[in-house]
Design a protein around this motif. Structure first.
Motif, PDB file in Angstrom:
ATOM      1  N   ALA A 195       0.820  -1.016  -0.009  1.00  0.00           N
ATOM      2  CA  ALA A 195      -0.068   0.044  -0.091  1.00  0.00           C
ATOM      3  C   ALA A 195       0.927   1.312  -0.136  1.00  0.00           C
ATOM      4  CB  ALA A 195      -0.981   0.041   1.249  1.00  0.00           C
ATOM      5  N   SER A 196       0.557   2.069  -1.083  1.00  0.00           N
ATOM      6  CA  SER A 196       1.375   3.360  -0.911  1.00  0.00           C
ATOM      7  C   SER A 196       0.997   4.218   0.252  1.00  0.00           C
ATOM      8  CB  SER A 196       1.039   4.328  -2.269  1.00  0.00           C
ATOM      9  OG  SER A 196       1.053   3.451  -3.540  1.00  0.00           O
ATOM     10  N   GLY A 197       2.002   4.713   0.890  1.00  0.00           N
ATOM     11  CA  GLY A 197       1.809   5.473   2.013  1.00  0.00           C
ATOM     12  C   GLY A 197       1.995   4.924   3.470  1.00  0.00           C
ATOM     13  N   ASP A 209       6.925   1.256  -1.225  1.00  0.00           N
ATOM     14  CA  ASP A 209       5.483   1.107  -0.812  1.00  0.00           C
ATOM     15  C   ASP A 209       4.708   1.109  -1.984  1.00  0.00           C
ATOM     16  OD1 ASP A 209       6.560   3.901  -0.918  1.00  0.00           O
ATOM     17  OD2 ASP A 209       4.758   4.457   0.316  1.00  0.00           O
ATOM     18  N   HIS A 257       4.520   4.190  -4.690  1.00  0.00           N
ATOM     19  CA  HIS A 257       4.816   5.484  -4.111  1.00  0.00           C
ATOM     20  C   HIS A 257       6.385   5.800  -4.240  1.00  0.00           C
ATOM     21  CE1 HIS A 257       5.200   8.084  -0.474  1.00  0.00           C
ATOM     22  NE2 HIS A 257       5.007   9.041  -1.684  1.00  0.00           N
ATOM     23  N   GLU A 262       2.071  11.692  -7.933  1.00  0.00           N
ATOM     24  CA  GLU A 262       3.207  11.671  -7.058  1.00  0.00           C
ATOM     25  C   GLU A 262       3.139  10.712  -5.900  1.00  0.00           C
ATOM     26  OE1 GLU A 262       4.190  15.696  -5.740  1.00  0.00           O
ATOM     27  OE2 GLU A 262       5.225  14.867  -4.124  1.00  0.00           O
ATOM     28  N   LEU A 263       1.875  10.591  -5.330  1.00  0.00           N
ATOM     29  CA  LEU A 263       1.670   9.791  -4.257  1.00  0.00           C
ATOM     30  C   LEU A 263       1.442   8.054  -4.667  1.00  0.00           C
ATOM     31  CD1 LEU A 263      -1.127  11.639  -2.141  1.00  0.00           C
ATOM     32  CD2 LEU A 263       1.615  11.494  -1.926  1.00  0.00           C
ATOM     33  N   GLY A 264       1.418   7.807  -5.886  1.00  0.00           N
ATOM     34  CA  GLY A 264       1.284   6.364  -6.364  1.00  0.00           C
ATOM     35  C   GLY A 264       0.122   5.852  -5.906  1.00  0.00           C
ATOM     36  N   LEU A 265      -1.062   6.687  -5.670  1.00  0.00           N
ATOM     37  CA  LEU A 265      -2.220   5.923  -5.434  1.00  0.00           C
ATOM     38  C   LEU A 265      -3.069   5.896  -6.558  1.00  0.00           C
ATOM     39  CD1 LEU A 265      -3.058   7.612  -2.049  1.00  0.00           C
ATOM     40  CD2 LEU A 265      -2.480   5.397  -2.280  1.00  0.00           C
ATOM     41  N   TYR A 284      -1.354  10.995   3.708  1.00  0.00           N
ATOM     42  CA  TYR A 284      -1.939   9.625   3.755  1.00  0.00           C
ATOM     43  C   TYR A 284      -3.161   9.454   4.960  1.00  0.00           C
ATOM     44  CZ  TYR A 284       1.286   8.320   0.074  1.00  0.00           C
ATOM     45  OH  TYR A 284       1.850   8.110  -1.062  1.00  0.00           O
ATOM     46  N   GLU A 310      -3.701   1.998   7.249  1.00  0.00           N
ATOM     47  CA  GLU A 310      -2.999   2.360   6.025  1.00  0.00           C
ATOM     48  C   GLU A 310      -3.986   2.828   5.011  1.00  0.00           C
ATOM     49  OE1 GLU A 310      -2.563  -0.652   7.245  1.00  0.00           O
ATOM     50  OE2 GLU A 310      -2.523  -1.892   5.393  1.00  0.00           O
ATOM     51  N   ALA A 338      -4.732   2.495   1.594  1.00  0.00           N
ATOM     52  CA  ALA A 338      -5.466   1.473   0.867  1.00  0.00           C
ATOM     53  C   ALA A 338      -6.283   0.643   1.559  1.00  0.00           C
ATOM     54  CB  ALA A 338      -4.375   0.685   0.204  1.00  0.00           C
TER      55      ALA A 338
END
Lengths: 334, 438
Positions: A107-109, A129, A132, B201-204, B273, B319, B321
């Motif tokens: 999971a990113s973050g 991660d 990210h 940028e956050l990779g989400l 996040y 987290e 996700a």
């Protein structure tokens, strides 16, 4: 530096300092006795929620060479996809007295949350991660680039040097790549110029705001004579409908974006080829390219240990309250 | 029931006057209020300087009961509603079991009646189990004691165009409305946040604006084709505002809603996040925020719906996700609207009454809610102190969950009193328990 969560957290001075420290660590690794007493009595936990043999082994080796106690916690496959487990796992590690937590998470973050949710007081190192960040990968790539491309190709001391003036092409699945995100930021911080090369489907919406130029054509990008080419891993599953249908076939991808002998030959003599591994030979990189003298892929692995030693050392043995440092202050035990 | 005399209240922010509530209705206004027979024994509420609004009506509330009573119950959710100034809420259908039969909607309706803090109008699911495949028994729900008029698979989109067409057609038989959660599912697989600069940028994984706009565009055309009315839930993008504006100009019978959080929060907040900011549709950009404000100001957007979405702590203390989508809103909605629309001069209090009471009551076909403040009208009313300022402390709210995006934020305005058919549910900013003479 309290944690290492993102390449963007590093100032130019900090980034160079990590590289300089890594160089000192690497020097110690040429000795017969490789082990340093620096982190004796400290505990480093490798908390891996996602498969990654090479990164875990690299961190484990780094910690052990610094005499830290290492606990490997592999959470893959258990019922940890739910978030509360991250919290409970963190609380458990905290209770056991972890000084540093090296975390890999899908999971990113997740490392950011681990560092800021108050679940652990240890230093958190992001070992990748989601889509990210993977900051130690970017650091080891930068270290490798500096060794080969700065100064007189390894014969002069590069201490204190950044990557100013270098041009690096990053090729492949940028969209899903934490390696690309970390590298774009760190290379920019260190003064290098980045060109991202990918089919438009594998670039994120919003990429135009990144400090990099974008090309859809690998041959065009190589014609600009980059100093280094960094190939990213492309998962074959991404071509399927279930995988998102990002490209029509592996063959078409290879034709458009694979690094083969022909493309390798167009590079300048001094240029090097990097890959974060594991490689898909025959997809994004041909065997000719992967095994050529220009490829520094195996050396990246070795440099990874030195860079991770440096990061653990700076987080755990360095003065953690300081955010900037000059190289003079580094005192790696002789 | 004793009568209540509000002294010096400003109906819709206008000139101060006295208002007498008796026998569940507004019995007298102005000079008549003090001379009316019922005024003699009336409890007097000093409303000097307070704005009097019709009781607020929410078209979009998740009460979580039955199924997730750990996050909210009909009782706790309607207590939150009363404290937020609401006298009626529409309880969304994504309960467990789903509100897709007459039995379940009647159960929720009765729970609301028993609790007594606000009228609870269950929303019926459009399709069985929110699966998007086959119509639920809409007519049975419409003819049940709950008298359902709003149908929605909220949380999921009625994405199959044929199913959506049939639903739009079918509800005409009982003057119902389909309230669409506009989200093209294939374009939003695994989506975590607004797709744009920040997600890159956050990779989400991104939730692109087009996934909402494509459904809104399709649905207004379907509504036009079959001559039905359509309600668009929680519209969040500048493009959606444009499409609804175009549809209304074309005469299509469409109404639209915006949430308080989409009026003020942006995707920049996701950078930390913090799962409190995880919501569906996601927080958009500053340009989108300005577009929905402008749409609300010019009437393109008809109503503010809270999308109050309480979640148990463990579903947010994790987290990004793994976290659930949604944020609470009943106890902060009016303050947010005051902050972004009234205090900026874009809205009068009459406009607030329109978008938070009259319009949602009309869309939901509610009798006795969202009415003018006039003699003989039901005494569903809210008194607001617009000069108050308060810091949001989720643990002190009546909602059973703490996932407020405004925790620690100072907001303007405070609900002083709420009256449900003349009975105070809130006085001096505190709940009045039913059964207590009020």
């Amino acid at each position: 530096m309290r944690h290492l969560l993102s390449a963007a957290d590093l100032s130019p001075a900090q980034a160079v300092h990590v590289l300089d420290t890594a160089a000192q660590m690497a020097a110690t690794q040429a000795r017969e006795i490789k082990k340093l007493p620096t982190l004796r009595g400290r505990t480093v936990v490798n908390l891996f929620f996602e498969d990654s043999t090479r990164t875990r082994i690299s961190f484990e080796t780094a910690a052990k060479r610094l005499s830290a106690d290492v606990i490997n916690f592999s959470a893959k496959g258990s019922s940890v996809s739910k978030g509360e487990s991250l919290k409970d796992t963190a609380l458990t590690l905290q209770a056991m007295g972890a000084d540093a937590v090296v975390i890999r998470h899908q999971a990113s973050g997740a490392p950011h949350t681990l560092a800021h949710a108050g679940w652990t007081s240890g230093a958190v190192v992001n070992a990748g991660d989601g889509m990210h960040q993977h900051p130690t990968q970017a650091l080891l790539d930068a270290y490798t680039l500096r060794r080969h491309l700065v100064g007189d190709r390894g014969t002069t001391d590069t201490t204190g040097r950044d990557l100013a003036g270098l041009h690096v092409a990053i090729v492949g699945d940028v969209l899903h790549s934490r390696v690309a995100r970390s590298n774009v930021q760190l290379l920019r911080t260190l003064g290098a110029r980045v060109t991202l090369v990918a089919p438009p489907t594998l670039l994120p919406v919003g990429v135009h705001t990144w400090p990099a130029t974008v090309s859809y054509d690998l041959d065009d990008a190589l014609a600009t004579r980059p100093d280094a080419v960094m190939m990213l891993r492309v998962q074959r599953e991404r071509m399927s409908s279930a995988g998102g249908g990002f490209f029509p076939s592996p063959l078409e991808y290879t034709r458009g974006y694979g690094l083969d002998a022909r493309r390798l030959a167009t590079l300048p003599d001094h240029a090097v080829v990097l890959h974060p591994g594991p490689m898909n030979r025959g997809l994004e990189i041909s065997a000719d390219a992967a095994d050529s003298p220009r490829a520094v892929i195996v050396e990246q692995v070795a440099n990874g240990v030195a860079v991770r030693m440096a990061v653990l050392y700076l987080l755990l043995a360095g003065d953690g309250t300081r955010t900037t440092r000059t190289t003079d202050e580094t005192k790696v035990p002789a | 029931m004793t009568a209540t005399l509000l002294t010096g209240a400003r109906p819709l922010g206008g000139d101060p006057t006295d208002v007498l509530l008796a026998d569940g209705v507004v019995a007298a206004l102005g000079a008549d209020a003090r001379t009316h027979d019922a005024a003699r024994d009336a409890r007097v509420v000093d409303a000097d300087g307070l704005v009097l609004l019709p009781g607020l009506v929410d078209l979009h509330t998740h009460l979580r009961e039955p199924g997730r009573e750990d996050a909210e119950t009909v009782a706790s959710g309607t207590r939150a509603a009363a404290l937020g100034g609401f006298t009626a809420v529409h309880a969304m259908a994504n309960t467990t079991p789903t509100q897709d039969t007459a039995g379940v909607v009647e159960q929720v309706w009765r729970l609301g009646r028993d609790a007594g803090y606000a009228d609870v109008h269950p929303v019926g699911a459009v399709t069985v189990g929110l699966e998007g495949e086959r119509l639920a028994e809409l007519q049975a729900m419409a003819r049940s004691a709950a008298r359902v008029r709003v149908f929605s698979d909220d949380g999921k989109c009625v994405h199959d165009p044929v199913v959506m067409r049939r639903a739009l057609e079918y509800v005409k038989a009982f003057d119902g409305v389909v309230a669409q959660h506009a989200q093209e599912p294939r374009l939003t697989a695994d989506a975590q946040m607004h797709e744009g600069v920040v997600s890159a940028e956050l990779g989400l994984t991104g939730w692109p604006a087009v996934a909402e706009e494509a459904i809104v565009a399709r649905d207004v055309l379907l509504a036009e084709h079959v001559g039905s009315r359509l309600h668009v839930l929680h519209l969040s993008t500048a493009g959606s505002v444009e499409i609804v504006r175009w549809a209304k100009a074309r005469g299509i019978d469409v109404t639209a809603e915006v949430t308080p959080h989409h009026l003020v929060l942006t995707d920049e907040l996701v950078r930390g996040y913090d799962p409190r900011y995880k919501v569906n549709p996601p927080l958009r950009t500053a340009q989108d925020v300005e577009a929905v404000r402008a749409g609300l100001a010019d009437g393109t957007i008809d109503t503010v719906g809270t999308d109050h979405a309480p979640h148990a702590r463990e579903d947010k203390d994790c987290e990004w996700a793994a976290a659930a989508f949604g944020m609470t809103g009943l106890e902060t909605a009016l303050s947010v609207v005051q902050q972004v629309m009234v205090d900026t001069g874009r809205f009068t209090w009459a406009d607030v009454a329109r978008v938070m009471s009259a319009a949602p009551a009309r869309i939901g076909r509610l009798d006795g809610q969202g009415r003018p403040i006039a003699v003989g009208e039901p005494a569903n009313l809210t008194l607001v102190d617009p000069t108050a300022r308060r810091v949001v402390v989720p643990e002190q709210q009546a909602t059973a969950s703490v996932n407020s995006p405004f925790a620690g934020t100072e907001l303007p305005g405070r609900v002083v009193a709420t009256f449900l058919r003349g009975r105070a549910t809130v006085l001096d900013g505190a709940l009045v328990e039913p059964g207590v003479p009020a």
